[in-house]
Design a protein around this motif. Structure first.
Motif, PDB file in Angstrom:
ATOM      1  N   MET A 131     -16.349  10.969 -12.389  1.00 57.80           N
ATOM      2  CA  MET A 131     -16.608  12.313 -12.938  1.00 57.80           C
ATOM      3  C   MET A 131     -17.703  12.236 -13.980  1.00 57.80           C
ATOM      4  O   MET A 131     -17.819  11.239 -14.710  1.00 57.80           O
ATOM      5  N   GLU A 132     -18.504  13.287 -14.036  1.00 55.27           N
ATOM      6  CA  GLU A 132     -19.525  13.334 -15.080  1.00 55.27           C
ATOM      7  C   GLU A 132     -18.824  13.411 -16.428  1.00 55.27           C
ATOM      8  O   GLU A 132     -17.894  14.217 -16.603  1.00 55.27           O
ATOM      9  N   ARG A 133     -19.254  12.577 -17.360  1.00 55.28           N
ATOM     10  CA  ARG A 133     -18.604  12.572 -18.676  1.00 55.28           C
ATOM     11  C   ARG A 133     -18.557  13.985 -19.249  1.00 55.28           C
ATOM     12  O   ARG A 133     -19.565  14.697 -19.212  1.00 55.28           O
ATOM     13  N   GLY A 134     -17.394  14.383 -19.723  1.00 57.05           N
ATOM     14  CA  GLY A 134     -17.256  15.690 -20.379  1.00 57.05           C
ATOM     15  C   GLY A 134     -17.099  16.860 -19.417  1.00 57.05           C
ATOM     16  O   GLY A 134     -17.003  18.007 -19.861  1.00 57.05           O
ATOM     17  N   ALA A 135     -17.034  16.598 -18.096  1.00 56.02           N
ATOM     18  CA  ALA A 135     -16.986  17.716 -17.131  1.00 56.02           C
ATOM     19  C   ALA A 135     -15.758  18.613 -17.333  1.00 56.02           C
ATOM     20  O   ALA A 135     -15.800  19.803 -17.035  1.00 56.02           O
ATOM     21  N   GLY A 136     -14.655  18.032 -17.846  1.00 61.30           N
ATOM     22  CA  GLY A 136     -13.433  18.826 -17.995  1.00 61.30           C
ATOM     23  C   GLY A 136     -13.272  19.441 -19.381  1.00 61.30           C
ATOM     24  O   GLY A 136     -12.312  20.193 -19.622  1.00 61.30           O
ATOM     25  N   GLU A 137     -14.211  19.105 -20.300  1.00 63.78           N
ATOM     26  CA  GLU A 137     -14.056  19.544 -21.704  1.00 63.78           C
ATOM     27  C   GLU A 137     -13.859  21.051 -21.843  1.00 63.78           C
ATOM     28  O   GLU A 137     -13.017  21.517 -22.596  1.00 63.78           O
ATOM     29  N   GLY A 138     -14.670  21.834 -21.119  1.00 67.46           N
ATOM     30  CA  GLY A 138     -14.626  23.294 -21.242  1.00 67.46           C
ATOM     31  C   GLY A 138     -13.275  23.875 -20.864  1.00 67.46           C
ATOM     32  O   GLY A 138     -12.896  24.965 -21.301  1.00 67.46           O
ATOM     33  N   SER A 139     -12.513  23.135 -20.056  1.00 63.51           N
ATOM     34  CA  SER A 139     -11.193  23.603 -19.630  1.00 63.51           C
ATOM     35  C   SER A 139     -10.080  22.943 -20.444  1.00 63.51           C
ATOM     36  O   SER A 139      -8.896  23.133 -20.137  1.00 63.51           O
ATOM     37  N   GLY A 140     -10.477  22.142 -21.446  1.00 65.85           N
ATOM     38  CA  GLY A 140      -9.478  21.485 -22.293  1.00 65.85           C
ATOM     39  C   GLY A 140      -8.945  20.195 -21.707  1.00 65.85           C
ATOM     40  O   GLY A 140      -7.860  19.746 -22.074  1.00 65.85           O
ATOM     41  N   PHE A 141      -9.714  19.565 -20.787  1.00 70.23           N
ATOM     42  CA  PHE A 141      -9.304  18.276 -20.216  1.00 70.23           C
ATOM     43  C   PHE A 141     -10.306  17.207 -20.644  1.00 70.23           C
ATOM     44  O   PHE A 141     -11.380  17.078 -20.035  1.00 70.23           O
TER      45      PHE A 141
END
Ligand SMILES: NC(=O)c1ccc[n+]([C@@H]2O[C@H](COP(=O)([O-])OP(=O)(O)OC[C@H]3O[C@@H](n4cnc5c(N)ncnc54)[C@H](O)[C@@H]3O)[C@@H](O)[C@H]2O)c1
Length: 356
Positions: free
Chosen positions: A37-47
């Motif tokens: 996964m691209e680093r930080g890809a889930g950040e916006g969804s709180g993952f």
């Protein structure tokens, strides 16, 4: 077959979803695939990354996530992402090619095998990967419309003692339209539903989702829309450009400050005056009517939307990855071997080229 599956971050305006949440990505690892996964890809969804890494997913640079055999994302690639499109790449995401024929050409020219979430069909001909996002967009439509109506005509949908409630028209009573109708009814608006499918109108009437139903003819649409404070567009013919149900002259007859939310804009829009807008600048006024025509409405509710999307998408990704290049799910493949191969999509793309 074991595949390298890449999850990439979204770059569309205001888009905070990710295609696979940690449980969804973990399901693919458990099935034996390598998932990056691209680093930080889930950040916006709180993952955060560690929530994926704990389940065996590798966090990598953007280039490396795009370098996977099968790339999974939410929205269609933006022009700035087209540099990543290459021969041999398999892509699985929302594509909505009827509304972006230039992307269809780019995918074909670059030899991408492109599969679309929105055209995957189950055995009953339903659209199981579109449905969760339609559910969220439909619910959101009622909220957005009510808020914009305050800014527009200043009408409160529920009315007050001695003042009638506002009127809403919902065009297309599928997943999105039904949830919009339900939300608008919850706000005590008077709701009319319109669909070409009599069974849907009958069911919605019986369930109390709408007060009345009308078959959409130019006259009935004109009458209903002229009287409406809110019109929600949610008509879909799978794969095709959305049918134009509400014409400019119908919109021009609406009260100034009324509101249109055209959810079908991702397929070109079912209201003639609709054109795509973005989350950071979602509304424009035309014919005196406020238009909200955002193509990624669920992107503003990323926590709910990413979880709902991943629950539907993860098993489909697993099936596609295991099938290997050339494998497909019913309805999924839009572009392959340099051609648009989905019948309705090909027709819509061809028609759009004819209009250019
Ligand atoms: N803007 C967004 O962010 C967003 C998000 C999710 C879904 N959507 C879009 O919302 C639209 C609706 O999706 P859905 O999942 O509810 O589809 P659906 O297939 O569940 O329902 C579509 C309905 O439209 C009806 N219809 C078809 N032609 C019609 C016509 N001429 N007049 C009236 N009704 C007609 C169908 O009979 C059906 O009941 C799609 O374009 C979808 O891509 C947009």
């Amino acid at each position: 077959m074991v595949a390298v599956i890449g999850i990439v971050a979204e770059i569309k305006d205001g888009e905070r979803r990710v295609a696979l949440d940690p449980p969804g990505a973990g399901l693919l690892v458990d099935a034996g695939h390598e998932v990056v996964m691209e680093r930080g890809a889930g950040e916006g969804s709180g993952f955060p990354d560690p929530a994926y890494e704990r389940l065996g997913v590798k966090a990598v640079a953007r280039e490396d996530a795009w370098g996977a055999d099968l790339v999974v994302k939410v929205k269609e690639p933006e022009p700035s992402e087209w540099a990543h499109l290459r021969s041999g790449l398999r892509l699985f995401c929302f594509l909505h090619l009827a509304a972006v024929p230039e992307l269809a050409a780019a995918l074909a020219e670059r030899g991408v095998e492109a599969h679309a979430f929105e055209t995957v069909e189950d055995q009953q001909g339903r659209l199981p990967l579109l449905a969760p996002m339609s559910e969220i967009a439909g619910r959101a439509a009622a909220v957005v419309a009510a808020g914009e109506l305050a800014a527009g005509s200043g009408t409160l949908l529920g009315g007050a003692a001695g003042v009638p409630s506002g009127r809403a028209v919902v065009v297309g009573l599928g997943t999105a339209g039904r949830l919009a109708a339900r939300g608008l009814r919850g706000l005590d608006a008077t709701v009319t539903g319109m669909d070409i499918d009599l069974d849907r109108m009958r069911e919605d009437s019986l369930m109390g989702l709408v007060e009345s139903t009308r078959t959409p003819t130019p006259d009935s649409v004109g009458e209903a829309v002229a009287d409406a404070d809110v019109v929600v567009g949610a008509a879909l013919v799978p794969g095709a450009r959305a049918p134009t149900v509400v014409r400019r002259e119908h919109v021009a007859a609406m009260h100034p400050g009324s509101v249109i939310v055209d959810l079908a804009i991702d397929q070109g829009g079912c209201i003639e005056t609709a054109r795509p807008t973005v989350l950071s600048d979602p509304v424009y006024v035309e014919e005196g009517v406020h238009h909200y025509c955002v193509t990624n409405v669920p992107g503003q509710f990323p926590r709910t939307a990413s979880r709902a999307l991943a629950a539907a998408v993860a098993p489909a990704v697993e099936e596609l990855a295991s099938a290997g290049p050339g494998g497909r799910l019913p309805g999924s493949c839009n572009v392959r071997d340099g051609e648009v191969v989905h019948g309705a999509v090909a027709e819509a793309v061809e028609a759009a080229r004819g209009r250019e």
